[in-house]
Design an enzyme around this catalytic site. Sequence first.
Site: not given
Length: 258
Positions: A15, A36, A162, A166, A197
């Site tokens: 996705s 996935d 997060y 990253k 998304t």
Amino acid sequence: MDINGASAIVTGGASGIGAAAARQLAAKGAIVVVADLQADKGEALAQEIGGVFARVDVTDTDQIKAAVNAAAEIAPLRAVVNSAGIGWAQRTIGRDGEFDSAADLAAFTKVIAINLIGTFDVVRLAATVMSRNEPDADGCRGAIVNLASVAAFDGQIGQASYSASKGGVVGMTLPVARDLSASGIRLNTVAPGLIDTPIYGEGPESDAFKANLGANVLFPKRLGVPDELASMVVECITNSYLNAEVIRVDGGIRMPPK
């Protein structure tokens, strides 16, 4: 670098940005392994693009090895996209001064395990297989693209885990690219901004929320679409002189504190 007839792996490929990258790689002639946890979406996409689905949890080394080996059995593995990842938001400490209200360390660890360690595990295993390929005219045996985020640079309140994950992906770009250069493998990182998304949901409320987010983008004042990110991913793979770079694809946004 020509990927026509080669195999490719896209983690998180069922996705969003991963799916868009899988479609664009397939359009270039690659046979894509959609790696996935979402079997229904992953199998449907693999059938659509003439690829194969592999169930992969990027925190499971054996599952990664199985996917890498499956790709190499189809054709030489020359392209890898690391798009698998999760988000999490929580302030570092609570308002009551108690230990129990501080950030959930298990959640922090999980984000790092998936977004950073999982990405590195895929890189090291896939690059090992790529190193066995015959080099092209430039001496290139393969190319890898990792997905980071603008949160690596402009982390907001509550984004410690997060942003750390990253930021780690960004930070390892140059040293890993230097490591892999001896084997003729390039590595780049793409850092998306606000991308439309399924994470934002659907319907009028979702549309209003996304419009508000888009107003913060420098230009154009909207959310990006997965294909805009995927085109940069494909460029990083196919452009033989692009290496060890971190590229923001974000409409010029610089995220505010919250």
